[in-house]
Write a protein that holds these residues in place. Structure first.
Motif, PDB file in Angstrom:
ATOM      1  N   HIS A   1     -41.200  32.577 -38.953  1.00 55.85           N
ATOM      2  CA  HIS A   1     -41.930  33.836 -38.990  1.00 55.85           C
ATOM      3  C   HIS A   1     -41.767  34.460 -40.374  1.00 55.85           C
ATOM      4  O   HIS A   1     -40.995  33.982 -41.204  1.00 55.85           O
ATOM      5  CB  HIS A   1     -41.409  34.801 -37.918  1.00 55.85           C
ATOM      6  CG  HIS A   1     -39.973  35.163 -38.086  1.00 55.85           C
ATOM      7  ND1 HIS A   1     -38.936  34.310 -37.739  1.00 55.85           N
ATOM      8  CD2 HIS A   1     -39.372  36.266 -38.601  1.00 55.85           C
ATOM      9  CE1 HIS A   1     -37.779  34.875 -38.013  1.00 55.85           C
ATOM     10  NE2 HIS A   1     -38.007  36.066 -38.546  1.00 55.85           N
TER      11      HIS A   1
ATOM     12  N   GLN B   1     -50.633  34.471 -35.096  1.00 54.67           N
ATOM     13  CA  GLN B   1     -49.632  35.042 -34.197  1.00 54.67           C
ATOM     14  C   GLN B   1     -48.611  35.863 -34.969  1.00 54.67           C
ATOM     15  O   GLN B   1     -48.212  36.952 -34.535  1.00 54.67           O
ATOM     16  CB  GLN B   1     -48.917  33.939 -33.415  1.00 54.67           C
ATOM     17  CG  GLN B   1     -49.791  33.187 -32.428  1.00 54.67           C
ATOM     18  CD  GLN B   1     -50.146  34.011 -31.205  1.00 54.67           C
ATOM     19  OE1 GLN B   1     -50.766  35.068 -31.332  1.00 54.67           O
ATOM     20  NE2 GLN B   1     -49.757  33.540 -30.030  1.00 54.67           N
ATOM     21  N   ASN B   2     -48.181  35.347 -36.110  1.00 56.17           N
ATOM     22  CA  ASN B   2     -47.198  36.079 -36.914  1.00 56.17           C
ATOM     23  C   ASN B   2     -47.767  37.419 -37.376  1.00 56.17           C
ATOM     24  O   ASN B   2     -47.080  38.451 -37.340  1.00 56.17           O
ATOM     25  CB  ASN B   2     -46.788  35.237 -38.118  1.00 56.17           C
ATOM     26  CG  ASN B   2     -45.658  35.849 -38.906  1.00 56.17           C
ATOM     27  OD1 ASN B   2     -44.510  35.865 -38.471  1.00 56.17           O
ATOM     28  ND2 ASN B   2     -45.969  36.366 -40.078  1.00 56.17           N
TER      29      ASN B   2
ATOM     30  N   VAL C   1     -47.753  39.920 -34.549  1.00 51.70           N
ATOM     31  CA  VAL C   1     -46.425  40.459 -34.265  1.00 51.70           C
ATOM     32  C   VAL C   1     -46.035  41.500 -35.315  1.00 51.70           C
ATOM     33  O   VAL C   1     -45.442  42.534 -34.983  1.00 51.70           O
ATOM     34  CB  VAL C   1     -45.381  39.329 -34.191  1.00 51.70           C
ATOM     35  CG1 VAL C   1     -43.967  39.899 -34.120  1.00 51.70           C
ATOM     36  CG2 VAL C   1     -45.646  38.444 -32.981  1.00 51.70           C
TER      37      VAL C   1
ATOM     38  N   ARG D   1     -45.129  45.323 -34.309  1.00 48.80           N
ATOM     39  CA  ARG D   1     -43.902  46.031 -34.672  1.00 48.80           C
ATOM     40  C   ARG D   1     -44.225  47.393 -35.271  1.00 48.80           C
ATOM     41  O   ARG D   1     -43.575  48.401 -34.962  1.00 48.80           O
ATOM     42  CB  ARG D   1     -43.073  45.188 -35.649  1.00 48.80           C
ATOM     43  CG  ARG D   1     -42.486  43.942 -35.031  1.00 48.80           C
ATOM     44  CD  ARG D   1     -41.716  43.106 -36.021  1.00 48.80           C
ATOM     45  NE  ARG D   1     -40.490  43.768 -36.466  1.00 48.80           N
ATOM     46  CZ  ARG D   1     -39.404  43.115 -36.815  1.00 48.80           C
ATOM     47  NH1 ARG D   1     -39.376  41.794 -36.779  1.00 48.80           N
ATOM     48  NH2 ARG D   1     -38.338  43.768 -37.226  1.00 48.80           N
TER      49      ARG D   1
ATOM     50  N   PHE E   1     -43.916  37.966 -28.731  1.00 50.73           N
ATOM     51  CA  PHE E   1     -43.075  38.909 -29.464  1.00 50.73           C
ATOM     52  C   PHE E   1     -41.618  38.452 -29.462  1.00 50.73           C
ATOM     53  O   PHE E   1     -40.951  38.437 -30.495  1.00 50.73           O
ATOM     54  CB  PHE E   1     -43.194  40.299 -28.828  1.00 50.73           C
ATOM     55  CG  PHE E   1     -42.595  41.412 -29.651  1.00 50.73           C
ATOM     56  CD1 PHE E   1     -43.370  42.111 -30.545  1.00 50.73           C
ATOM     57  CD2 PHE E   1     -41.257  41.762 -29.509  1.00 50.73           C
ATOM     58  CE1 PHE E   1     -42.833  43.141 -31.306  1.00 50.73           C
ATOM     59  CE2 PHE E   1     -40.701  42.789 -30.267  1.00 50.73           C
ATOM     60  CZ  PHE E   1     -41.497  43.475 -31.162  1.00 50.73           C
TER      61      PHE E   1
ATOM     62  N   HIS F   1     -40.735  35.633 -31.853  1.00 52.83           N
ATOM     63  CA  HIS F   1     -40.667  35.991 -33.268  1.00 52.83           C
ATOM     64  C   HIS F   1     -39.523  36.954 -33.586  1.00 52.83           C
ATOM     65  O   HIS F   1     -38.955  36.911 -34.679  1.00 52.83           O
ATOM     66  CB  HIS F   1     -41.982  36.632 -33.719  1.00 52.83           C
ATOM     67  CG  HIS F   1     -43.113  35.671 -33.879  1.00 52.83           C
ATOM     68  ND1 HIS F   1     -43.802  35.150 -32.806  1.00 52.83           N
ATOM     69  CD2 HIS F   1     -43.680  35.136 -34.986  1.00 52.83           C
ATOM     70  CE1 HIS F   1     -44.749  34.334 -33.252  1.00 52.83           C
ATOM     71  NE2 HIS F   1     -44.685  34.305 -34.565  1.00 52.83           N
TER      72      HIS F   1
ATOM     73  N   PRO G   1     -40.520  43.534 -26.557  1.00 54.01           N
ATOM     74  CA  PRO G   1     -41.204  44.679 -27.159  1.00 54.01           C
ATOM     75  C   PRO G   1     -40.601  46.011 -26.712  1.00 54.01           C
ATOM     76  O   PRO G   1     -40.470  46.936 -27.498  1.00 54.01           O
ATOM     77  CB  PRO G   1     -42.657  44.523 -26.685  1.00 54.01           C
ATOM     78  CG  PRO G   1     -42.809  43.086 -26.361  1.00 54.01           C
ATOM     79  CD  PRO G   1     -41.475  42.642 -25.859  1.00 54.01           C
TER      80      PRO G   1
END
Length: 261
Positions: free
Chosen positions: A28, A212-213, A216, A220, A248, A251, A256
């Motif tokens: 990540h 996807q990264n 995320v 955040r 989530f 990574h 969450p």
């Protein structure tokens, strides 16, 4: 156990203190400058190049924004801290001629460096005055610049390739659903396997892993702002909260809900 800190009073900073008992991170990257401290145990760090760097208790690792990495324990129990700060803010604290700290990953093995950054994290978690935290950061970064790191992993950017793949990044970032690999390859004027290799060379990720990264990273930010979990998951195009939770956690190594609270 994982403990997070973030505050509207210091939106350019966040931190965590964690205890992990097994490997839990997939590769990540962050949109912030990261300072990692190994409190106990041992772990193996790997960057986009795949070059493994063993880390042990007392090590400090500086990771500029955008550098793909993973860091998981060899075996058993380990404890670590991670401070993250807006890279522009960090850049403003650096002395002239010390930009190498934000251009590549650096590992330091001096006990005094671990002590300085541990104190900063303690100041953060105990709510010290912002000026005191900033002064501590400035002094610690200056100390890093004066020392030779045990390891330095520099990144290079292929500007021509970045320009060629920019339409792919836009499509991956803006589409509500995962684009087909064949469509992305056509946009870039490449074969699909050529595209995968090009993306990994430039970012460290295959196309959908990069998407996807990025999701995320955005999640955040939304959670730090206090946005509800369901709203965040829906806004970022996750199928449901369960899917959001799985991605989530893969990574961030935390749920969450735990990150937001």
């Amino acid at each position: 156990m994982t403990e997070f800190w973030h505050s509207n009073k210091l939106p350019h900073l966040e931190s965590r203190r964690s205890c992990q008992e097994s490997a839990s991170y997939r590769p990540h990257s962050h949109d912030r400058f990261s300072v990692g401290l190994i409190d106990s145990g041992s772990t193996v760090f790997s960057g986009a190049s795949g070059y493994p760097v063993p880390l042990a208790a007392g090590d400090v690792i500086l990771i500029p924004a955008g550098h793909v990495h993973a860091c998981n324990p060899d075996s058993g129990h380990w404890r670590y801290q991670m401070i993250q700060a807006d890279q522009d803010w960090v850049g403003g604290l650096l002395q002239e001629g010390t930009t190498e700290l934000v251009s590549g990953i650096s590992v330091y093995r001096q006990p005094e460096m671990y002590g300085q950054f541990s104190l900063i994290n303690e100041l953060i978690f105990t709510g010290a005055a912002p000026g005191r935290i900033e002064a501590g950061f400035r002094e610690a970064l200056a100390a890093c610049a004066e020392r030779e790191p045990a390891h330095r992993l520099l990144a290079t950017t292929d500007v021509e390739l970045l320009h060629r793949l920019n339409p792919v990044f836009i499509r991956l970032r803006d589409d509500e659903e995962n684009p087909l690999l064949d469509e992305l390859a056509q946009i870039a004027g490449m074969g699909k396997y050529q595209l995968i290799r090009a993306m990994k060379k430039l970012t460290g990720f295959a196309p959908l892993a990069w998407r996807q990264n990025e999701r995320v990273i955005t999640a955040r930010k939304m959670l730090r702002e206090g946005r509800p979990l369901a709203e965040t998951a829906h806004a970022l195009g996750f199928v449901d909260q369960s899917h959001f939770h799985r991605v989530f956690r893969a990574h961030v190594a935390s749920s969450p809900g735990s990150y937001r609270s």
